[in-house]
Enzyme design. Sequence first.
Site, PDB file in Angstrom:
ATOM      1  N   HIS A  38      -7.093  -5.671   2.259  1.00  0.00           N
ATOM      2  CA  HIS A  38      -5.964  -5.074   2.970  1.00  0.00           C
ATOM      3  C   HIS A  38      -5.357  -6.186   3.818  1.00  0.00           C
ATOM      4  CE1 HIS A  38      -6.914  -0.710   2.378  1.00  0.00           C
ATOM      5  NE2 HIS A  38      -8.132  -1.183   2.199  1.00  0.00           N
ATOM      6  N   ASN A  54     -13.010  -3.170   2.510  1.00  0.00           N
ATOM      7  CA  ASN A  54     -13.949  -2.075   2.725  1.00  0.00           C
ATOM      8  C   ASN A  54     -14.957  -2.004   1.581  1.00  0.00           C
ATOM      9  OD1 ASN A  54     -12.442  -1.308   5.005  1.00  0.00           O
ATOM     10  ND2 ASN A  54     -11.048  -0.081   3.752  1.00  0.00           N
ATOM     11  N   ASP A  86       0.852  -1.192   0.000  1.00  0.00           N
ATOM     12  CA  ASP A  86       0.000   0.000   0.000  1.00  0.00           C
ATOM     13  C   ASP A  86       0.888   1.242   0.000  1.00  0.00           C
ATOM     14  OD1 ASP A  86      -3.213   0.550   1.016  1.00  0.00           O
ATOM     15  OD2 ASP A  86      -1.780   2.216   1.100  1.00  0.00           O
ATOM     16  N   ILE A  87       0.485   2.239  -0.763  1.00  0.00           N
ATOM     17  CA  ILE A  87       1.276   3.469  -0.892  1.00  0.00           C
ATOM     18  C   ILE A  87       1.248   4.300   0.396  1.00  0.00           C
ATOM     19  CG2 ILE A  87      -0.510   5.056  -1.772  1.00  0.00           C
ATOM     20  CD1 ILE A  87       1.504   5.797  -4.007  1.00  0.00           C
ATOM     21  N   VAL A 146     -10.967   3.052  -3.515  1.00  0.00           N
ATOM     22  CA  VAL A 146     -10.612   2.539  -4.842  1.00  0.00           C
ATOM     23  C   VAL A 146     -11.611   1.433  -5.187  1.00  0.00           C
ATOM     24  CG1 VAL A 146      -8.855   1.427  -6.261  1.00  0.00           C
ATOM     25  CG2 VAL A 146      -8.160   3.087  -4.515  1.00  0.00           C
ATOM     26  N   HIS A 149     -10.308  -5.185  -3.019  1.00  0.00           N
ATOM     27  CA  HIS A 149      -8.958  -5.488  -2.543  1.00  0.00           C
ATOM     28  C   HIS A 149      -9.019  -5.881  -1.085  1.00  0.00           C
ATOM     29  CE1 HIS A 149      -9.868  -1.181  -2.400  1.00  0.00           C
ATOM     30  NE2 HIS A 149      -9.244  -1.151  -1.226  1.00  0.00           N
TER      31      HIS A 149
END
Length: 121
Positions: free
Chosen positions: A103, A88, A31-32, A97, A101
């Site tokens: 996390h 989420n 993750d950024i 986004v 995905h």
Amino acid sequence: MSNETIFTKIINREIPADIVYEDELSLAFKDINPQAPTHLLIIPKQPIATINDITETDREVVGHLHFVAGKIAKELGVDAQGYRVVMNCNEYGGQTVFHIHLHFLAGKPMGWPPYTEKLKA
Ligand code: 5GP
């Protein structure tokens, strides 16, 4: 509606990402904006906008994301210590986004519950 997001660009190598795992169905990368010492995103290569958009035919790939989480946990040596995976959905879930995905958060104890506001009786 196109559900192409920044994650499609990462899959297609159009923008860079620190990729830690890839197979034919999925990709995992850092993750950024990490929220834990290890914070990865595990995504299907096939774009699905939200949990609400998962169909019968997506069940294999969605289950696969959890299989990959367990595999990565073992590879990183955090399987016994523990970690968190979370997906989420939409505004209240905190989704930003719109390509589903998982996390993958590890490396420190996680708190619970994930909100601070007290529930009204
Ligand atoms: P969400 O809020 O949708 O559950 O999670 C989206 C996650 O994607 C966030 O944790 C955010 O930091 C991460 N993210 C957004 N844009 C990028 C990007 O361009 N590269 C990477 N590696 N992560 C991103």
